[in-house]
Design a protein around this motif. Structure first.
Motif, PDB file in Angstrom:
ATOM      1  N   GLU A  22       0.790  -1.280   0.162  1.00 54.18           N
ATOM      2  CA  GLU A  22       0.096  -0.029   0.204  1.00 54.18           C
ATOM      3  C   GLU A  22       0.788   1.118  -0.052  1.00 54.18           C
ATOM      4  OE1 GLU A  22      -2.782  -0.027   3.108  1.00 54.18           O
ATOM      5  OE2 GLU A  22      -3.658   1.990   2.481  1.00 54.18           O
ATOM      6  N   LEU A  23       1.875   1.296   0.975  1.00 58.49           N
ATOM      7  CA  LEU A  23       2.879   2.474   0.861  1.00 58.49           C
ATOM      8  C   LEU A  23       3.642   2.856  -0.270  1.00 58.49           C
ATOM      9  CD1 LEU A  23       4.327   4.678   2.802  1.00 58.49           C
ATOM     10  CD2 LEU A  23       5.930   2.952   3.362  1.00 58.49           C
ATOM     11  N   PHE A  24       4.185   1.550  -0.962  1.00 57.35           N
ATOM     12  CA  PHE A  24       4.950   1.955  -2.352  1.00 57.35           C
ATOM     13  C   PHE A  24       4.167   1.628  -3.604  1.00 57.35           C
ATOM     14  CE2 PHE A  24       8.340   1.414   0.805  1.00 57.35           C
ATOM     15  CZ  PHE A  24       8.652   2.873   1.120  1.00 57.35           C
ATOM     16  N   GLN A  25       2.710   1.374  -3.277  1.00 53.98           N
ATOM     17  CA  GLN A  25       1.889   1.157  -4.441  1.00 53.98           C
ATOM     18  C   GLN A  25       2.418   0.001  -5.477  1.00 53.98           C
ATOM     19  OE1 GLN A  25      -0.782   3.304  -5.413  1.00 53.98           O
ATOM     20  NE2 GLN A  25      -0.809   3.820  -3.315  1.00 53.98           N
ATOM     21  N   PHE A  26       2.517  -1.146  -4.838  1.00 54.03           N
ATOM     22  CA  PHE A  26       3.057  -2.402  -5.806  1.00 54.03           C
ATOM     23  C   PHE A  26       1.862  -3.458  -5.395  1.00 54.03           C
ATOM     24  CE2 PHE A  26       5.906  -2.712  -2.440  1.00 54.03           C
ATOM     25  CZ  PHE A  26       5.799  -4.370  -2.133  1.00 54.03           C
ATOM     26  N   ASP A  27       1.946  -4.515  -6.396  1.00 53.51           N
ATOM     27  CA  ASP A  27       1.034  -5.733  -6.351  1.00 53.51           C
ATOM     28  C   ASP A  27       1.149  -6.559  -5.030  1.00 53.51           C
ATOM     29  OD1 ASP A  27      -0.412  -7.570  -6.684  1.00 53.51           O
ATOM     30  OD2 ASP A  27      -0.094  -8.172  -8.746  1.00 53.51           O
ATOM     31  N   LYS A  28       0.214  -6.769  -4.121  1.00 48.21           N
ATOM     32  CA  LYS A  28       0.466  -7.596  -2.974  1.00 48.21           C
ATOM     33  C   LYS A  28       1.087  -8.704  -3.232  1.00 48.21           C
ATOM     34  CE  LYS A  28      -2.795  -5.953   0.499  1.00 48.21           C
ATOM     35  NZ  LYS A  28      -4.075  -5.860   1.066  1.00 48.21           N
ATOM     36  N   ASP A  29       0.858  -9.625  -4.366  1.00 47.42           N
ATOM     37  CA  ASP A  29       1.297 -10.726  -4.806  1.00 47.42           C
ATOM     38  C   ASP A  29       2.886 -10.787  -4.835  1.00 47.42           C
ATOM     39  OD1 ASP A  29      -1.348 -11.634  -4.964  1.00 47.42           O
ATOM     40  OD2 ASP A  29      -1.405 -11.641  -7.239  1.00 47.42           O
ATOM     41  N   LYS A  30       3.341  -9.263  -5.155  1.00 49.97           N
ATOM     42  CA  LYS A  30       4.864  -9.562  -5.189  1.00 49.97           C
ATOM     43  C   LYS A  30       5.735  -9.141  -3.720  1.00 49.97           C
ATOM     44  CE  LYS A  30       4.683  -7.666  -9.798  1.00 49.97           C
ATOM     45  NZ  LYS A  30       4.361  -6.407 -10.625  1.00 49.97           N
ATOM     46  N   LEU A  31       4.792  -9.039  -2.731  1.00 46.78           N
ATOM     47  CA  LEU A  31       5.210  -8.701  -1.516  1.00 46.78           C
ATOM     48  C   LEU A  31       6.310 -10.025  -0.899  1.00 46.78           C
ATOM     49  CD1 LEU A  31       5.607  -7.029   1.095  1.00 46.78           C
ATOM     50  CD2 LEU A  31       3.459  -8.113   2.114  1.00 46.78           C
ATOM     51  N   LYS A  32       5.993 -11.051  -1.029  1.00 46.54           N
ATOM     52  CA  LYS A  32       6.769 -12.298  -0.772  1.00 46.54           C
ATOM     53  C   LYS A  32       8.122 -12.112  -1.383  1.00 46.54           C
ATOM     54  CE  LYS A  32       6.977 -17.288  -0.659  1.00 46.54           C
ATOM     55  NZ  LYS A  32       6.388 -18.681  -1.098  1.00 46.54           N
ATOM     56  N   ASP A  33       8.134 -11.905  -2.629  1.00 49.46           N
ATOM     57  CA  ASP A  33       9.345 -11.737  -3.425  1.00 49.46           C
ATOM     58  C   ASP A  33      10.268 -10.473  -2.891  1.00 49.46           C
ATOM     59  OD1 ASP A  33       9.105 -14.168  -5.032  1.00 49.46           O
ATOM     60  OD2 ASP A  33       8.047 -13.188  -6.468  1.00 49.46           O
ATOM     61  N   LYS A  91      13.858  -4.751  -8.726  1.00 50.11           N
ATOM     62  CA  LYS A  91      13.099  -4.152  -9.999  1.00 50.11           C
ATOM     63  C   LYS A  91      12.961  -5.381 -10.852  1.00 50.11           C
ATOM     64  CE  LYS A  91      15.329  -0.913 -12.288  1.00 50.11           C
ATOM     65  NZ  LYS A  91      16.585  -0.221 -12.581  1.00 50.11           N
ATOM     66  N   ASP A  92      13.906  -6.685 -10.714  1.00 49.69           N
ATOM     67  CA  ASP A  92      13.605  -7.701 -11.423  1.00 49.69           C
ATOM     68  C   ASP A  92      12.380  -8.390 -11.033  1.00 49.69           C
ATOM     69  OD1 ASP A  92      15.989  -7.460 -12.662  1.00 49.69           O
ATOM     70  OD2 ASP A  92      16.950  -8.988 -11.512  1.00 49.69           O
ATOM     71  N   ILE A  93      11.764  -8.131  -9.796  1.00 52.34           N
ATOM     72  CA  ILE A  93      10.382  -8.784  -9.308  1.00 52.34           C
ATOM     73  C   ILE A  93       9.188  -7.981 -10.300  1.00 52.34           C
ATOM     74  CG2 ILE A  93       8.845  -8.884  -7.687  1.00 52.34           C
ATOM     75  CD1 ILE A  93      11.568  -8.733  -5.648  1.00 52.34           C
ATOM     76  N   GLY A  94       9.712  -6.952 -10.812  1.00 49.00           N
ATOM     77  CA  GLY A  94       8.608  -5.944 -11.656  1.00 49.00           C
ATOM     78  C   GLY A  94       8.184  -4.854 -10.844  1.00 49.00           C
ATOM     79  N   ILE A  95       8.928  -4.316  -9.967  1.00 46.82           N
ATOM     80  CA  ILE A  95       8.735  -3.082  -9.246  1.00 46.82           C
ATOM     81  C   ILE A  95       9.309  -1.997 -10.091  1.00 46.82           C
ATOM     82  CG2 ILE A  95       9.118  -1.756  -7.174  1.00 46.82           C
ATOM     83  CD1 ILE A  95       7.547  -4.557  -6.407  1.00 46.82           C
ATOM     84  N   GLY A  96       8.889  -0.753 -10.108  1.00 48.67           N
ATOM     85  CA  GLY A  96       9.437   0.399 -10.773  1.00 48.67           C
ATOM     86  C   GLY A  96      10.852   0.808  -9.968  1.00 48.67           C
TER      87      GLY A  96
END
Lengths: 437, 437
Positions: free
Chosen positions: A178-189, A210-215
């Protein structure tokens, strides 16, 4: 019957007396603290049903166990050696529910077993002892404080102030999407990468995120977040500021504040907050913590745990929140041995040397008296007759005094005491024996 | 992950706190005696190569062990759980020969595992703890005395004088064929029958000996011999008379005389000679001994051993004589629980009850102070708010004092002490806290 020694199997080991003494001291020291904190002992067996340990998961590398005869007949049940004390605790609570008063504060120690490859130089073995405390049946954050402060007392009893306990809460980490606006499914990675903070450069940390798909921006902020560590007040200020618009983080911050206040009044300077402490991903639901030895950092976390409110539920019973911590005894011993840690000297040690077989009975009487006075004492029972050989034995084993007894001593009920260091000798009456100094 | 508890596997068990406390006390008590006698700690792994444990014997019911992944790929080595501490000791000595000073006096404790069926009501489990002492590298009879007297001290520390240690020597039993004129090959079968002396009638004992192919007269004499038991001087007189023309018995009788003299000067009245003590047939070569609890005879021998001069040789190294004894911890615990044995009361126990969450930090400060003063102390960290519920918790767990802390106490740095038995309450200053009596 002929046998062969091929040594010990890979990942297992012998402890010689020097190391075994350190381990025995460590276990005793930890037990005394746990008892003083009101934790109660229990035991669970080394062997459990495999299904109890891992459910339907099949890729966990357990040690499977089967009685040899049952294995031959194909009748063996699915049994395995426990891999930790936490899952057996959950099973114990389910099976003994009616006998337990909650919150249930227990300690347990003993060997656990991992089928995976060993890294013996880092103190990672396939059999190792853990010494756990847990509090089952309370969601109250005071339980988390109780466990953390008990760990602090335990570590103080072991190494004085040369340790750090790092505390975090998964509740806060859960608000990162929520804080950094990314998909919850990516949290584990993301957490898997943050966990490596101490092992990689800041730059490669950002790249892996970034490789996980985070900006790019978010990855930098996440890496920066993972760097937040140190003085608890400072960390709290930073975190409160970061999450000020995220109402779902309120509970996490309130938890950290309560923990901080309690630690403050107890002067727990060895405990810091650290946003990169993650711990096992499938298990923990709240506070997490781990301990490092300042003088042996290479051994990693030697004592860690956290809150796991879901484990009991996985057995299909009512939800029972729990929090606990596990001291890695063998890893601590390996770490302590690496820094030449010495257990405080034993009591003074005395050995009785009977001149010949005929005075052996008297030698045992003397030894009995010497133990009554308070010394560690043995009778030399080896085959060597020469006094010089016996003195060598006494010196090798660190005996402080040798007592030579012969026919004269027996007749007069005396003993002849030799200080092995100063070589001074004197004769004392057995009945008046008090101490040798 | 969903799991299921099917309880513990057959022959394994949980220990609840009450029983675990007795066991912890027992282990601590035994360890203190062993240390006082100059025995040194070692550890060996629970898992050994099967070949180390049983050589080429295949009908021993071990627990085989294999990492689950290696088992799936068929690559697993022949590993098993140890079934005692003696064979691993022999392997340990072979592997660490250069680091050991002989005679090597060591103690070891931990679980051993038997694949055979359990008899839980008699304290026979598939996993149980043994606490062993052994002296390796001396044929001197003084080593046997050292072990027997150390057992005596250990048992005194556990149950006062309510035990008996029965001593015999296989060297004397080995002379029975010569004394009673029967075939040496029949000795093993004869000893198996004599071992049952306490379980069968004299008449059926004689019958079973005859069934081996021994004549009526000799069978009667053997049964009579098996009855020789009791006061050491009396037994020695009888035995010396019986074997007076058997010169091969001289060494056995000399051993018994040395043992008797040493026990006499140490006033070891709990130790008798008993010609029906046989112990494991494949193992022992000299003195054998076992211990019974006078108040719990149904549990059989709880602490036994003997001299085994051949074991080390079976590993293909030089002959190293050895003598030792093994205390059956779990069987002793079961026996002690059956006679309502109680461990001496713990230190006084105190629980701090914070009125609400805001005074939790102060509650931990109070608890810290109370532990410093010397009490066992915990903070109540459960979810229940009502004072009556908390008092119930305190009473169930046997807390002697409850300390209620609220805002007033925090402000004034005081505590409100309630004696849970007398219900008396008083207020004390935290800084002046010494004790509550």
């Amino acid at each position: 019957m002929k046998r062969k020694s091929q040594g010990v199997p890979s990942g297992f080991r012998d402890l010689l007396p020097e190391e075994a003494k350190v381990k025995a001291w460590l276990v005793k020291t930890i037990k005394e603290v746990y008892q003083k904190w009101g934790f109660l002992p229990i035991e669970t067996p080394a062997v459990e049903f495999t299904e109890t340990l891992v459910g339907e998961v099949t890729d966990f590398n357990l040690f499977n166990v089967a009685p040899s005869k049952e294995r031959q007949t194909g009748k063996s049940q699915g049994l395995s050696l426990r891999f930790d004390h936490t899952v057996p605790l959950a099973r114990f609570v389910v099976d003994n529910m009616s006998e337990i008063t909650f919150p249930f504060k227990r300690f347990v120690t003993g060997s656990v077993f991992r089928g995976e490859a060993a890294q013996v130089d880092k103190g990672r073995f396939r059999q190792f002892d853990q010494f756990d405390i847990d509090i089952v049946g309370s969601s109250n954050i005071a339980s988390d404080v109780e466990v953390i402060l008990c760990m602090r007392d335990t570590m103080r009893a072991i190494v004085g102030e040369k340790f750090v306990i790092k505390v975090n809460t998964r509740k806060l980490l859960n608000c990162l999407p929520e804080l950094f606006q990314f998909d919850k499914d990516k949290l584990k990675d993301v957490l898997i990468e943050l966990d490596k903070r101490d092992k990689v450069s800041q730059k490669s940390l950002i790249e892996s995120i970034k490789d996980i798909g985070i900006g790019q921006d978010e990855a930098m902020k996440l890496a920066e977040f993972g760097m937040i560590s140190g003085d608890r007040d400072d960390v709290l200020t930073k975190v409160k500021n970061l999450f000020k618009n995220i109402s779902s983080a309120n509970e996490a911050i309130s938890d950290l504040e309560t923990i901080n206040q309690a630690l403050k009044v107890c002067n727990a300077k060895e405990i810091i907050f650290d946003m990169s402490v993650i711990r096992g991903l499938g298990y923990y639901t709240g506070t997490v913590f781990e301990t490092n030895l300042l003088e042996a950092p290479a051994f990693g976390a030697v004592y860690s745990g956290g809150r796991y409110d879901g484990l009991l539920e996985s057995f299909g019973v009512q939800a029972l929140p729990a929090v606990g911590s596990s001291a890695g005894i063998d890893r601590m011993v390996a770490a302590l041995m690496s820094i030449d840690f010495k257990v405080d000297a034993d009591k003074k040690k005395v050995i009785v040397l009977p001149i010949d077989q005929s005075v052996t009975p008297y030698a045992f009487r003397v030894a009995e008296r010497v133990r009554e006075v308070g010394y560690v004492c043995e009778v030399y029972t080896g085959n060597k007759k020469k006094l010089s050989d016996r003195f060598t034995y006494a010196d090798k084993l660190g005996y402080d005094y040798t007592l030579i007894v012969g026919e004269d001593e027996e007749k007069n009920e005396t003993i002849n005491i030799r200080n092995q260091k100063t070589k001074e000798q004197k004769t004392l009456s057995l009945s008046e024996l008090k101490n040798f100094e």
